[in-house]
Design a protein around this motif. Structure first.
Motif, PDB file in Angstrom:
ATOM      1  N   PRO A   8       3.461  39.498 -30.396  1.00  0.00           N
ATOM      2  CA  PRO A   8       4.426  38.436 -30.035  1.00  0.00           C
ATOM      3  C   PRO A   8       3.757  37.195 -29.454  1.00  0.00           C
ATOM      4  N   ALA A   9       2.776  37.373 -28.572  1.00  0.00           N
ATOM      5  CA  ALA A   9       2.139  36.197 -27.946  1.00  0.00           C
ATOM      6  C   ALA A   9       1.400  35.369 -28.997  1.00  0.00           C
ATOM      7  N   GLY A  10       0.544  36.022 -29.787  1.00  0.00           N
ATOM      8  CA  GLY A  10      -0.270  35.283 -30.748  1.00  0.00           C
ATOM      9  C   GLY A  10       0.554  34.631 -31.841  1.00  0.00           C
ATOM     10  N   LEU A  27      -6.739  35.795 -35.772  1.00  0.00           N
ATOM     11  CA  LEU A  27      -7.628  36.900 -36.158  1.00  0.00           C
ATOM     12  C   LEU A  27      -7.026  38.193 -35.622  1.00  0.00           C
ATOM     13  N   GLU A  28      -6.729  39.124 -36.528  1.00  0.00           N
ATOM     14  CA  GLU A  28      -6.014  40.347 -36.152  1.00  0.00           C
ATOM     15  C   GLU A  28      -6.789  41.560 -36.689  1.00  0.00           C
ATOM     16  N   ARG A  29      -7.101  42.471 -35.765  1.00  0.00           N
ATOM     17  CA  ARG A  29      -7.964  43.582 -36.208  1.00  0.00           C
ATOM     18  C   ARG A  29      -7.219  44.599 -37.070  1.00  0.00           C
ATOM     19  N   ALA A  30      -5.915  44.735 -36.884  1.00  0.00           N
ATOM     20  CA  ALA A  30      -5.175  45.753 -37.658  1.00  0.00           C
ATOM     21  C   ALA A  30      -4.758  45.169 -39.004  1.00  0.00           C
ATOM     22  N   THR A  37       4.930  47.342 -38.416  1.00  0.00           N
ATOM     23  CA  THR A  37       5.740  48.568 -38.233  1.00  0.00           C
ATOM     24  C   THR A  37       5.551  49.190 -36.860  1.00  0.00           C
ATOM     25  N   ARG A  38       4.681  48.612 -36.028  1.00  0.00           N
ATOM     26  CA  ARG A  38       4.382  49.203 -34.718  1.00  0.00           C
ATOM     27  C   ARG A  38       5.588  49.037 -33.780  1.00  0.00           C
ATOM     28  N   ALA A  39       6.245  50.184 -33.462  1.00  0.00           N
ATOM     29  CA  ALA A  39       7.459  50.133 -32.632  1.00  0.00           C
ATOM     30  C   ALA A  39       7.059  50.060 -31.164  1.00  0.00           C
ATOM     31  N   ARG A  40       7.598  49.090 -30.442  1.00  0.00           N
ATOM     32  CA  ARG A  40       7.319  48.987 -29.008  1.00  0.00           C
ATOM     33  C   ARG A  40       8.573  48.529 -28.281  1.00  0.00           C
ATOM     34  N   ALA A  41       8.610  47.264 -27.904  1.00  0.00           N
ATOM     35  CA  ALA A  41       9.737  46.766 -27.119  1.00  0.00           C
ATOM     36  C   ALA A  41      10.990  46.662 -27.972  1.00  0.00           C
ATOM     37  N   PRO A  97      14.353  45.282 -32.227  1.00  0.00           N
ATOM     38  CA  PRO A  97      13.051  45.964 -32.125  1.00  0.00           C
ATOM     39  C   PRO A  97      11.878  45.012 -32.314  1.00  0.00           C
ATOM     40  N   GLN A  98      10.849  45.192 -31.517  1.00  0.00           N
ATOM     41  CA  GLN A  98       9.701  44.271 -31.545  1.00  0.00           C
ATOM     42  C   GLN A  98       9.095  44.159 -32.932  1.00  0.00           C
ATOM     43  N   GLN A  99       9.079  45.251 -33.685  1.00  0.00           N
ATOM     44  CA  GLN A  99       8.459  45.165 -35.022  1.00  0.00           C
ATOM     45  C   GLN A  99       9.257  44.245 -35.959  1.00  0.00           C
ATOM     46  N   GLU A 121     -11.733  42.067 -36.591  1.00  0.00           N
ATOM     47  CA  GLU A 121     -11.758  42.385 -35.157  1.00  0.00           C
ATOM     48  C   GLU A 121     -12.674  41.440 -34.392  1.00  0.00           C
ATOM     49  N   ALA A 122     -12.140  40.817 -33.377  1.00  0.00           N
ATOM     50  CA  ALA A 122     -12.977  39.982 -32.509  1.00  0.00           C
ATOM     51  C   ALA A 122     -13.861  40.911 -31.691  1.00  0.00           C
ATOM     52  N   VAL A 123     -15.150  40.661 -31.753  1.00  0.00           N
ATOM     53  CA  VAL A 123     -16.092  41.526 -31.033  1.00  0.00           C
ATOM     54  C   VAL A 123     -16.477  40.891 -29.700  1.00  0.00           C
ATOM     55  N   GLY A 282       0.205  36.943 -22.729  1.00  0.00           N
ATOM     56  CA  GLY A 282       0.743  38.261 -23.078  1.00  0.00           C
ATOM     57  C   GLY A 282       0.020  39.370 -22.331  1.00  0.00           C
ATOM     58  N   ASP A 283      -0.106  40.519 -22.996  1.00  0.00           N
ATOM     59  CA  ASP A 283      -0.728  41.659 -22.306  1.00  0.00           C
ATOM     60  C   ASP A 283      -2.180  41.394 -21.937  1.00  0.00           C
ATOM     61  N   ALA A 284      -2.828  40.449 -22.622  1.00  0.00           N
ATOM     62  CA  ALA A 284      -4.207  40.088 -22.230  1.00  0.00           C
ATOM     63  C   ALA A 284      -4.215  39.477 -20.833  1.00  0.00           C
ATOM     64  N   LYS A 294      10.018  43.994 -19.787  1.00  0.00           N
ATOM     65  CA  LYS A 294       9.566  42.615 -19.556  1.00  0.00           C
ATOM     66  C   LYS A 294       8.378  42.188 -20.416  1.00  0.00           C
ATOM     67  N   GLY A 295       7.542  43.140 -20.855  1.00  0.00           N
ATOM     68  CA  GLY A 295       6.251  42.772 -21.433  1.00  0.00           C
ATOM     69  C   GLY A 295       6.343  41.810 -22.594  1.00  0.00           C
ATOM     70  N   ALA A 296       7.135  42.152 -23.579  1.00  0.00           N
ATOM     71  CA  ALA A 296       7.213  41.292 -24.760  1.00  0.00           C
ATOM     72  C   ALA A 296       7.875  39.956 -24.403  1.00  0.00           C
ATOM     73  N   ASN A 297       8.781  39.973 -23.441  1.00  0.00           N
ATOM     74  CA  ASN A 297       9.466  38.742 -23.042  1.00  0.00           C
ATOM     75  C   ASN A 297       8.509  37.791 -22.319  1.00  0.00           C
TER      76      ASN A 297
HETATM   77  P1  FAS Z   1       0.266  43.091 -28.376  1.00  0.00           P
HETATM   78  O1  FAS Z   1      -0.476  44.292 -27.852  1.00  0.00           O
HETATM   79  O2  FAS Z   1       1.644  43.256 -28.912  1.00  0.00           O
HETATM   80  O3  FAS Z   1      -0.577  42.429 -29.562  1.00  0.00           O
HETATM   81  C1  FAS Z   1      -1.983  42.300 -29.454  1.00  0.00           C
HETATM   82  C2  FAS Z   1      -2.542  42.253 -30.857  1.00  0.00           C
HETATM   83  O4  FAS Z   1      -3.941  42.039 -30.764  1.00  0.00           O
HETATM   84  C3  FAS Z   1      -2.352  43.572 -31.602  1.00  0.00           C
HETATM   85  O5  FAS Z   1      -1.800  43.329 -32.873  1.00  0.00           O
HETATM   86  C4  FAS Z   1      -3.761  44.148 -31.707  1.00  0.00           C
HETATM   87  O6  FAS Z   1      -3.961  44.859 -32.914  1.00  0.00           O
HETATM   88  C5  FAS Z   1      -4.609  42.891 -31.676  1.00  0.00           C
HETATM   89  N1  FAS Z   1      -5.970  43.077 -31.171  1.00  0.00           N
HETATM   90  C6  FAS Z   1      -6.369  43.845 -30.118  1.00  0.00           C
HETATM   91  N2  FAS Z   1      -7.707  43.745 -29.955  1.00  0.00           N
HETATM   92  C7  FAS Z   1      -8.168  42.875 -30.921  1.00  0.00           C
HETATM   93  C8  FAS Z   1      -9.431  42.367 -31.251  1.00  0.00           C
HETATM   94  N3  FAS Z   1     -10.531  42.711 -30.567  1.00  0.00           N
HETATM   95  N4  FAS Z   1      -9.521  41.487 -32.295  1.00  0.00           N
HETATM   96  C9  FAS Z   1      -8.409  41.123 -32.990  1.00  0.00           C
HETATM   97  N5  FAS Z   1      -7.182  41.596 -32.728  1.00  0.00           N
HETATM   98  C10 FAS Z   1      -7.053  42.454 -31.691  1.00  0.00           C
HETATM   99  N6  FAS Z   1       7.741  45.656 -23.550  1.00  0.00           N
HETATM  100  C11 FAS Z   1       9.044  45.326 -23.373  1.00  0.00           C
HETATM  101  O7  FAS Z   1       9.340  44.145 -23.089  1.00  0.00           O
HETATM  102  N7  FAS Z   1      10.036  46.275 -23.507  1.00  0.00           N
HETATM  103  C12 FAS Z   1       9.773  47.573 -23.867  1.00  0.00           C
HETATM  104  O8  FAS Z   1      10.681  48.390 -24.017  1.00  0.00           O
HETATM  105  C13 FAS Z   1       8.410  47.935 -24.109  1.00  0.00           C
HETATM  106  N8  FAS Z   1       8.106  49.201 -24.528  1.00  0.00           N
HETATM  107  C14 FAS Z   1       6.794  49.503 -24.797  1.00  0.00           C
HETATM  108  C15 FAS Z   1       6.454  50.796 -25.266  1.00  0.00           C
HETATM  109  C16 FAS Z   1       5.126  51.099 -25.549  1.00  0.00           C
HETATM  110  C17 FAS Z   1       4.793  52.484 -26.068  1.00  0.00           C
HETATM  111  C18 FAS Z   1       4.104  50.136 -25.365  1.00  0.00           C
HETATM  112  C19 FAS Z   1       2.655  50.457 -25.668  1.00  0.00           C
HETATM  113  C20 FAS Z   1       4.424  48.853 -24.903  1.00  0.00           C
HETATM  114  C21 FAS Z   1       5.761  48.537 -24.620  1.00  0.00           C
HETATM  115  N9  FAS Z   1       6.124  47.259 -24.184  1.00  0.00           N
HETATM  116  C22 FAS Z   1       7.418  46.933 -23.934  1.00  0.00           C
HETATM  117  C23 FAS Z   1       5.107  46.240 -23.930  1.00  0.00           C
HETATM  118  C24 FAS Z   1       4.701  45.549 -25.242  1.00  0.00           C
HETATM  119  O9  FAS Z   1       5.806  45.282 -26.008  1.00  0.00           O
HETATM  120  C25 FAS Z   1       3.851  44.337 -24.906  1.00  0.00           C
HETATM  121  O10 FAS Z   1       4.255  43.717 -23.712  1.00  0.00           O
HETATM  122  C26 FAS Z   1       3.826  43.275 -26.003  1.00  0.00           C
HETATM  123  O11 FAS Z   1       3.486  43.890 -27.203  1.00  0.00           O
HETATM  124  C27 FAS Z   1       2.815  42.204 -25.590  1.00  0.00           C
HETATM  125  O12 FAS Z   1       2.613  41.356 -26.653  1.00  0.00           O
HETATM  126  P2  FAS Z   1       1.135  40.752 -26.932  1.00  0.00           P
HETATM  127  O13 FAS Z   1       0.600  40.199 -25.683  1.00  0.00           O
HETATM  128  O14 FAS Z   1       1.268  39.889 -28.120  1.00  0.00           O
HETATM  129  O15 FAS Z   1       0.204  42.009 -27.216  1.00  0.00           O
END
Ligand code: FAS
Length: 388
Positions: A8-10, A27-30, A37-41, A97-99, A121-123, A282-284, A294-297
């Motif tokens: 979501p952030a990128g 640049l996306e490693r997956a 299809t990755r189910a999360r938020a 759904p986030q996906q 993959e960014a190294v 984002g999560d970084a 909250k994470g995805a938001n």
């Molecule tokens: P993301 O993790 O979504 O995306 C990062 C991307 O970077 C990925 O595609 C990854 O493949 C890629 N990447 C990683 N390393 C790399 C590298 N070295 N080089 C290139 N690419 C690389 N949040 C909510 O708000 N509500 C929820 O209900 C919720 N449930 C969750 C359930 C689970 C099981 C998990 C694991 C998380 C959940 N979250 C939830 C939190 C989640 O949704 C994150 O907050 C959200 O995906 C953050 O988005 P990004 O920062 O974009 O990171």
């Protein structure tokens, strides 16, 4: 611009920069299929919907998302519902759904001519304090490559290359392990409640969150370090029904468990979020437990703030936005972390000696009673539960 990560952030950042004429690459490693299809938020805050609307990125969520404004708390003392959509700022979530959101964002970015290199993959990130930082990558065929840009956006999550690039002394890393793990389940069955269900039980927390009309997410507080496959399906359903008081309040719709994952509830925040020409979002930047959705938001919010700052800098030479980027995002991050912490303490007893547990459990009972009876407490809950 080089953006690491197609979450979501990128992808929000890439869409906003591309529309403003900024040359950027993701640049996306997956692979694409995995990313889509990755189910999360699943719960989008009202402000997230406003941001996506502002930039024409909300067509999918308006077409398939569903407004949601009720949660139900179940305890040994009974149950009560909070129609949070009519409390506080009177805002609702959109269940989407986030996906699905990631697929929308990715498709719009590529359709507009955006570039995403999957399987890349960014190294490492180097020279982040220069005006020409570089990213070393491993390409799909295993070769090494290198990208250079004016800025690098680390949107690659908590284990990505952006965080690894930070020298230990350059960042304050605030971390909290809440000592609780959840078994996250995706079940092929319609929701069992027309609300988010939070069950507080002496055997542990259980949660129910709609995802689509046919798929429901459940959470069960779970032994730490137990593998996701440790419990039989019977044991899972037995625990869910017991903790959610199904005997008193109605059966749960059982179905095939299509995904299991163990989520250890941890939170962390990096400070600052800007390191020269490397920006984190984002999560970084920060990881928040899923207890308050909250994470995805936060990821979407930070991406919009960062996009504005980068456009001002790269198009108008105005560096003010970038200078304030970290402080602005950290205000939102810490507010979300504070509420998430409150939710964790409301929903779980502490692992600890009995004396501490009984005191904490009495506090929890009192908090839940305040939430049930006090309008001001309900307004506070609603404003923070949906807000970001
Ligand atoms: P993301 O993790 O979504 O995306 C990062 C991307 O970077 C990925 O595609 C990854 O493949 C890629 N990447 C990683 N390393 C790399 C590298 N070295 N080089 C290139 N690419 C690389 N949040 C909510 O708000 N509500 C929820 O209900 C919720 N449930 C969750 C359930 C689970 C099981 C998990 C694991 C998380 C959940 N979250 C939830 C939190 C989640 O949704 C994150 O907050 C959200 O995906 C953050 O988005 P990004 O920062 O974009 O990171």
């Amino acid at each position: 611009m080089v953006i690491l990560g197609a979450g979501p952030a990128g992808l929000v950042l890439g869409n906003l920069l591309h529309r403003s004429g900024i040359d950027c690459v993701v640049l996306e490693r997956a692979g694409r299929a995995h990313v889509q299809t990755r189910a999360r938020a699943g719960f989008l805050a009202a402000n997230t919907v406003r941001i996506l609307d502002r930039h024409g990125l909300a067509e999918g969520l308006h077409r398939r998302g569903r407004a949601h404004g009720t949660c139900e708390f179940r305890t040994e003392g009974g149950r009560f519902r909070l129609d949070y959509g009519g409390l506080g700022l009177r805002e609702q979530h959109v269940v989407y759904p986030q996906q699905y959101l990631v697929t929308d964002l990715l498709t719009q970015f590529l359709d507009a001519g955006g570039r995403i290199h999957f399987g890349t993959e960014a190294v490492s990130v180097r020279a982040m304090h220069s005006t020409r930082p570089s990213v070393t990558v491993r390409t799909p065929d295993g070769r090494r490559g290198r990208w250079q840009a004016r800025y690098v956006a680390g949107c690659d999550g908590r284990h990505g290359a952006a965080r690894r690039a930070l020298a230990p002394g350059a960042v304050r890393h605030h971390h909290r392990d809440h000592g609780v793990s959840w078994l996250g389940l995706l079940v092929e069955a319609p929701p069992s409640l027309d609300a988010v269900g939070y069950a507080v039980h002496e055997r542990g927390f259980a949660g129910h969150m709609a995802r689509t009309p046919d798929v429901t997410r459940y959470y069960l507080q779970y032994e730490r370090d137990s593998p996701a496959g440790a419990w039989s399906e019977d044991r899972i359903w037995g625990e869910l029904e017991l903790r959610m008081h199904a005997a008193d309040y109605g059966p749960l719709h059982r179905g095939r468990i299509v995904q299991r994952s163990v989520v250890s509830l941890e939170s962390d925040v990096l400070e600052p979020l800007r390191h020269g020409s490397l920006l984190l979002a984002g999560d970084a930047a920060s990881v928040i437990s899923p207890s308050a959705a909250k994470g995805a938001n936060l990821a979407v919010l930070e991406a919009e703030i960062l996009a504005r700052a980068l456009v001002d800098d790269l198009t108008h030479g105005d560096g003010q936005g970038l200078a304030r980027y970290s402080a602005r995002c950290l205000t939102h991050i810490w507010r979300a972390q504070e509420f998430s912490q409150w939710m964790i303490q409301l929903l779980h007893g502490p692992p600890g000696p009995d004396g501490e547990s009984s005191f904490h459990n009495c506090l929890r009972t009192s908090r839940i009673e305040s939430l049930r009876t006090s309008r001001s407490q309900q307004d506070w809950f609603a404003e923070n539960y949906v807000g970001v």
